[in-house]
Design a protein around this motif. Structure first.
Motif, mmCIF file in Angstrom:
data_model
loop_
_atom_site.group_PDB
_atom_site.id
_atom_site.type_symbol
_atom_site.label_atom_id
_atom_site.label_comp_id
_atom_site.label_asym_id
_atom_site.label_seq_id
_atom_site.Cartn_x
_atom_site.Cartn_y
_atom_site.Cartn_z
ATOM 1 N N MET A 46 52.627 68.385 43.615
ATOM 2 C CA MET A 46 51.211 68.592 43.916
ATOM 3 C C MET A 46 50.444 68.791 42.615
ATOM 4 N N ALA A 47 49.520 67.851 42.307
ATOM 5 C CA ALA A 47 48.714 68.010 41.107
ATOM 6 C C ALA A 47 47.750 69.174 41.319
ATOM 7 N N ASP A 48 47.903 69.828 42.455
ATOM 8 C CA ASP A 48 47.146 71.012 42.792
ATOM 9 C C ASP A 48 47.488 72.168 41.861
ATOM 10 N N VAL A 49 48.706 72.117 41.315
ATOM 11 C CA VAL A 49 49.179 73.176 40.434
ATOM 12 C C VAL A 49 49.474 72.579 39.065
ATOM 13 N N LYS A 50 48.819 73.147 38.064
ATOM 14 C CA LYS A 50 49.061 72.709 36.691
ATOM 15 C C LYS A 50 49.449 73.937 35.880
ATOM 16 N N LEU A 51 50.265 73.726 34.881
ATOM 17 C CA LEU A 51 50.613 74.809 33.976
ATOM 18 C C LEU A 51 50.380 74.325 32.565
ATOM 19 N N ILE A 52 49.521 75.051 31.838
ATOM 20 C CA ILE A 52 49.283 74.693 30.438
ATOM 21 C C ILE A 52 50.266 75.495 29.610
ATOM 22 N N GLY A 53 51.040 74.791 28.776
ATOM 23 C CA GLY A 53 51.959 75.536 27.924
ATOM 24 C C GLY A 53 53.098 74.701 27.413
ATOM 25 N N SER A 54 54.126 75.409 26.965
ATOM 26 C CA SER A 54 55.324 74.774 26.454
ATOM 27 C C SER A 54 56.478 75.725 26.724
ATOM 28 N N ALA A 55 57.610 75.177 27.118
ATOM 29 C CA ALA A 55 58.767 76.014 27.459
ATOM 30 C C ALA A 55 59.270 76.818 26.267
ATOM 31 N N LEU A 56 58.858 76.429 25.079
ATOM 32 C CA LEU A 56 59.295 77.172 23.894
ATOM 33 C C LEU A 56 58.621 78.532 23.803
ATOM 34 N N SER A 57 57.515 78.714 24.521
ATOM 35 C CA SER A 57 56.914 80.046 24.568
ATOM 36 C C SER A 57 57.588 80.832 25.681
ATOM 37 N N PRO A 58 58.174 82.003 25.367
ATOM 38 C CA PRO A 58 58.845 82.756 26.415
ATOM 39 C C PRO A 58 57.896 83.184 27.529
ATOM 40 N N TYR A 59 56.615 83.351 27.170
ATOM 41 C CA TYR A 59 55.642 83.745 28.192
ATOM 42 C C TYR A 59 55.366 82.592 29.154
ATOM 43 N N VAL A 60 55.333 81.386 28.619
ATOM 44 C CA VAL A 60 55.176 80.207 29.482
ATOM 45 C C VAL A 60 56.432 80.047 30.332
ATOM 46 N N LEU A 61 57.581 80.298 29.699
ATOM 47 C CA LEU A 61 58.848 80.160 30.412
ATOM 48 C C LEU A 61 58.893 81.062 31.644
ATOM 49 N N ARG A 62 58.278 82.236 31.549
ATOM 50 C CA ARG A 62 58.206 83.112 32.732
ATOM 51 C C ARG A 62 57.587 82.374 33.907
ATOM 52 N N ALA A 63 56.459 81.711 33.634
ATOM 53 C CA ALA A 63 55.759 80.981 34.706
ATOM 54 C C ALA A 63 56.612 79.815 35.194
ATOM 55 N N MET A 64 57.290 79.150 34.262
ATOM 56 C CA MET A 64 58.109 77.998 34.646
ATOM 57 C C MET A 64 59.290 78.433 35.502
ATOM 58 N N ILE A 65 59.904 79.558 35.133
ATOM 59 C CA ILE A 65 61.024 80.059 35.931
ATOM 60 C C ILE A 65 60.529 80.438 37.328
ATOM 61 N N ALA A 66 59.366 81.096 37.394
ATOM 62 C CA ALA A 66 58.815 81.483 38.698
ATOM 63 C C ALA A 66 58.550 80.252 39.563
ATOM 64 N N LEU A 67 57.948 79.222 38.958
ATOM 65 C CA LEU A 67 57.661 77.993 39.709
ATOM 66 C C LEU A 67 58.957 77.316 40.134
ATOM 67 N N SER A 68 59.956 77.378 39.270
ATOM 68 C CA SER A 68 61.255 76.790 39.577
ATOM 69 C C SER A 68 61.938 77.547 40.717
ATOM 70 N N LEU A 69 61.849 78.875 40.685
ATOM 71 C CA LEU A 69 62.417 79.693 41.766
ATOM 72 C C LEU A 69 61.760 79.350 43.093
ATOM 73 N N LYS A 70 60.485 79.046 43.050
ATOM 74 C CA LYS A 70 59.759 78.729 44.281
ATOM 75 C C LYS A 70 59.897 77.248 44.655
ATOM 76 N N LYS A 71 60.570 76.485 43.787
ATOM 77 C CA LYS A 71 60.757 75.037 43.988
ATOM 78 C C LYS A 71 59.412 74.344 44.204
ATOM 79 N N LEU A 72 58.458 74.709 43.376
ATOM 80 C CA LEU A 72 57.122 74.130 43.479
ATOM 81 C C LEU A 72 56.957 72.995 42.485
#
Lengths: 222, 233
Positions: free
Chosen positions: B1-27
């Motif tokens: 869903m292009a409804d959800v966008k994340l600005i960032g890079s996985a190299l930032s641990p703070y961005v990684l938090r959001a990526m892990i959360a989105l991954s846990l939710k399988k979004l």
């Protein structure tokens, strides 16, 4: 409805962080014990309950301690969720905005309250200007993202919520700092919304009650 | 869903938090990759106050600050994927939030200080501070996990995400200074947790390996050194 809990707050009369917790508990009508801490001579209890930071406020509910003011406020809101007012909105987007602006106060505004009393001359003026500028940013952000015209007098609506309580504590801290440093930090023309929220909070019975209650604990030493 | 966008890079641990959360939710979401050293128009427009990543954009509305983002994701999609991220019990939620504050306010800055340390003495001091923090987190893990795999017990929960994002940063720092930080001998519980966390299906998918993190850490070190030198001139 949960069974009555044993609630004890460890605090210090002049701490704005503690003041918010008093207000939250009293707004919800939660009875609690209070322990005044002398921060120059911390009790064994406090050191045991908050070994990581050794700071107030600490809220102990049925023997279990919680520290960090924003964590405590959310905990109060969740434990006594059925008691009005709700300190955080229902809508996740609004909740996120409340959390963002609460964090903004701690990140951008609070640090300057440590700088200002120690600064002199030009650097003091710069710090004061920075402080006022950050309040203006917050004013704009809250107005755009949370404020609903006619739904006041609080950001949360007709009853105060987390950000309103935070604003109230800021007001106390700001007035103290203005006196100590001989500067003006709040300006009704720069931040009319925040000032009106602070004024509305000061009118509340629970706020006046808390002030009276804490009078008994005020230390005379500086 | 292009409804959800994340600005960032996985190299930032703070961005990684959001990526892990989105991954846990399988979004599904669109990652708007930010380049290190440059800030995109979109970032500046979406986060004018801090101009930092991560920024989550949902229904065209930006949400900033990693802790705010992760709680938002959990509240909007409570049952998706692996389920709830914040613990069910209010007291545990408060402990997870408390330790997250500690990590952001005290612990990660101590890891950054290690990266910035220039003398051997400063490095040694910084190592001690990082390890002291890890010992506290080890103790917290023992209490919160109650003998189970994660801070959330059987399931990956908020503190797992908010601290676990640093799992390969710890490894990278260890390689950088050739000192063990999260060692099995003194912190067996936390050490075991880090291994399990890295292996979790939702985490493996998004977490950059420690080699990549080390490369990035070195780039940051160079930048810090330059900034410090510039500040002196």
């Amino acid at each position: 409805m949960a069974n009555a809990k044993e609630v004890r707050l460890y605090g210090m009369t002049r701490s704005g962080y503690c003041l918010m917790v008093h207000h939250a508990l009293r707004l919800k009508g939660v009875p609690y014990d209070y322990v005044e801490e002398d921060l120059k001579n911390k009790s064994q209890e406090l050191l045991r309950l908050n070994p990581v930071h050794k700071k107030v406020p600490v809220l102990v509910v049925d023997g279990r301690p919680v520290a960090e003011s924003l964590v405590i406020l959310q905990y109060i809101d969740e434990l006594w969720g059925s008691l009005a007012p709700r300190l955080l909105p229902e809508d996740p987007h609004r909740r996120a905005k409340v959390r963002f602006w609460a964090d903004f106060v701690y990140q951008k505004v609070v640090p300057l309250t440590y700088v200002i009393p120690k600064a002199e001359g030009d650097s003091k003026a710069a710090a004061v200007a920075e402080f006022r500028a950050q309040l203006v940013v917050m004013e704009g952000g809250v107005r755009e993202e949370l404020w609903v015209d006619g739904a006041g007098p609080f950001i949360n609506g007709d009853a105060p919520g987390l950000l309103d309580l935070l604003a109230g504590s800021c007001h106390t801290g700001i007035k103290f700092l203005e006196g100590v440093a001989g500067v003006q930090l709040l300006d009704k023309e720069e931040t009319p919304l925040l000032c009106s929220v602070m004024e509305a909070l000061l009118q509340l019975d629970v706020v006046k009650e808390t002030t009276d209650f804490l009078q008994q604990h005020v230390h005379n030493d500086r | 869903m292009a409804d959800v966008k994340l600005i960032g890079s996985a190299l930032s641990p703070y961005v990684l938090r959001a990526m892990i959360a989105l991954s846990l939710k399988k979004l599904e979401y669109e990652l708007m990759q930010e380049k290190f050293g440059e800030k995109s128009e979109l970032l500046l427009k979406s986060n004018p106050i801090y101009k930092k990543i991560p920024v989550l954009i949902h229904h065209d509305r930006p949400i900033c600050e990693s802790a705010v983002i992760v709680e938002y994701i959990d509240e909007v999609w409570p049952k998706s994927g692996w389920g709830a991220i914040l613990p069910a019990d209010a007291y545990h939620r408060s402990l997870h939030r408390f330790w997250t504050f500690y990590i952001d306010d005290k612990w990660f800055p101590s890891l950054v200080a290690l990266g910035k340390a220039e003398t051997e003495e400063a490095k040694a001091e910084a190592v001690e501070r990082v390890r002291a923090g890890l010992l506290l987190l080890d103790e917290a893990f023992v209490k919160l996990s109650e003998g189970k795999a994660f801070f959330g017990g059987d399931r990956v929960a908020y503190l797992d995400v908010m601290f676990g994002c640093f799992a390969n940063w710890i490894k990278a720092a260890e390689m950088l200074v050739s000192v063990e930080l999260l060692d099995e001998a003194t912190m067996p519980a936390l050490h075991g947790w880090a291994v399990r966390f890295r292996e979790h299906e939702a985490v493996k998918e998004v977490m950059p390996d420690s080699g990549k993190v080390l490369e990035f850490f070195k780039i940051l070190q160079a930048k810090w050194k330059k900034d410090a030198a510039d500040a002196k001139n």
